[in-house]
Write a protein that holds these residues in place. Structure first.
Motif, PDB file in Angstrom:
ATOM      1  N   PRO A  34       0.793  -1.230   0.000  1.00  0.00           N
ATOM      2  CA  PRO A  34       0.000   0.000   0.000  1.00  0.00           C
ATOM      3  C   PRO A  34       0.826   1.280   0.000  1.00  0.00           C
ATOM      4  O   PRO A  34       0.310   2.334  -0.372  1.00  0.00           O
ATOM      5  N   LEU A  35       2.082   1.200   0.393  1.00  0.00           N
ATOM      6  CA  LEU A  35       2.906   2.410   0.470  1.00  0.00           C
ATOM      7  C   LEU A  35       3.781   2.597  -0.757  1.00  0.00           C
ATOM      8  O   LEU A  35       4.708   3.412  -0.746  1.00  0.00           O
ATOM      9  N   THR A  36       3.484   1.853  -1.824  1.00  0.00           N
ATOM     10  CA  THR A  36       4.237   1.987  -3.066  1.00  0.00           C
ATOM     11  C   THR A  36       3.368   2.633  -4.144  1.00  0.00           C
ATOM     12  O   THR A  36       2.143   2.743  -4.004  1.00  0.00           O
ATOM     13  N   HIS A  53      -2.639   2.644  -6.382  1.00  0.00           N
ATOM     14  CA  HIS A  53      -3.183   3.947  -6.759  1.00  0.00           C
ATOM     15  C   HIS A  53      -4.647   3.794  -7.139  1.00  0.00           C
ATOM     16  O   HIS A  53      -5.159   2.669  -7.286  1.00  0.00           O
ATOM     17  N   LYS A  86      -2.606   5.413   2.800  1.00  0.00           N
ATOM     18  CA  LYS A  86      -1.163   5.627   2.884  1.00  0.00           C
ATOM     19  C   LYS A  86      -0.820   6.525   4.080  1.00  0.00           C
ATOM     20  O   LYS A  86       0.105   6.238   4.860  1.00  0.00           O
ATOM     21  N   GLU A  87      -1.556   7.604   4.221  1.00  0.00           N
ATOM     22  CA  GLU A  87      -1.312   8.556   5.311  1.00  0.00           C
ATOM     23  C   GLU A  87      -1.481   7.894   6.675  1.00  0.00           C
ATOM     24  O   GLU A  87      -0.672   8.097   7.595  1.00  0.00           O
TER      25      GLU A  87
END
Length: 271
Positions: A135-137, A141, A205-206
């Motif tokens: 999820p952090l890549t 999207h 992501k946040e």
């Protein structure tokens, strides 16, 4: 159960102590974990640890002789201590390092795992080969999510928690991200606009990054490698707050079950 931020915090905690070190010995004090610890882990004796990586909730200790796959299960904890430190109850597996330190897995409930794979076979390992993107890549999207959601009538909360869609968006963080995005957890995944998915992806992501920065979320068993609790619990807006007032609109938060998991939402803020 430790979720992605907690596993990432563990990775960050042990990496400086392991990377660049040689493994003297792999000691299995009790092999009865979720799956029996295989004898092949002994192949790592004498290996140099190149790096400690994470895939979903799995820690991957990459060495010159293969990869050790570790999962913390429900209650697993990792500690790096001097090898002379007395063992405590539920210390099941340890990597003794050439520098006199040792990495110990302590797991009271035994749902954790310690497995072995050759590097060239890792991508096809049964536990890893069907996982969705991290999820952090950039691979995660809104356009990707919309494509995955096409025609789906399942609830958006269970959709974003599906590891085939995206890994690591566990129950705590799904609750929190959906609240921040103003999306009702039962809304059909295939009936959410691109604009709303763009916001949800950004907030997932946040939320995960904020949890990592705070050292994870300590609810019952999780602590960091140094024994300190994760502090993200203090920032939870809805998870664990069913029946309490929404911090935004003061409406009483509702708690339901979705996919057999506790789900808390605000009926006013989330549509």
């Amino acid at each position: 159960m430790p979720e992605l931020p907690e596993v990432e915090v563990s990775r960050l905690g042990i990496s400086p102590h392991l990377e660049g070190q040689h493994i003297n010995q792999v000691v299995v004090h009790d092999s009865r974990l979720r799956w029996p610890v295989p004898d092949t882990v002994q192949q790592l004796a004498g290996a140099l640890i190149n790096r400690v990586e994470r895939r979903a909730k799995y820690l991957l200790i990459d060495t010159t002789k293969g990869v050790l796959i570790m999962h913390l299960g429900m209650s697993g904890k990792l500690r790096v201590v001097p090898a002379s430190t007395t063992l405590v109850k539920h210390d099941h597996v340890e990597l003794k390092l050439q520098n006199g330190q040792t990495l110990r897995l302590n797991d009271p409930r035994r749902f954790g795992a310690v497995l072995f794979s050759q590097r060239e076979e890792l991508a096809q390992h049964p536990l890893l080969h069907k996982l969705g993107p991290e999820p952090l890549t950039e691979a995660f999207h809104a356009d990707y999510v919309i494509e995955q959601a096409k025609g789906r009538t399942q609830a958006v909360k269970t959709f974003i928690m599906d590891n085939h869609v995206v890994v690591g968006v566990g129950n705590i963080y799904a609750n929190e991200a959906l609240f921040k995005a103003g999306i009702h957890p039962k809304r059909a995944a295939g009936r959410i606009s691109k604009a709303r998915y763009q916001r949800l992806v950004a907030l997932i992501k946040e939320t995960l990054l904020a949890a990592i920065e705070q050292g994870g979320t300590t609810l019952q068993d999780f602590t960091q490698v140094d024994g300190q609790p994760g502090y993200f619990k203090q920032h939870l807006l809805v998870y664990g707050r069913g029946g309490k007032m929404c911090m935004t609109c003061k409406t009483r938060l509702r708690e339901i079950r979705l996919g057999q998991r506790s789900t808390v939402y605000c009926p006013q803020c989330q549509r």
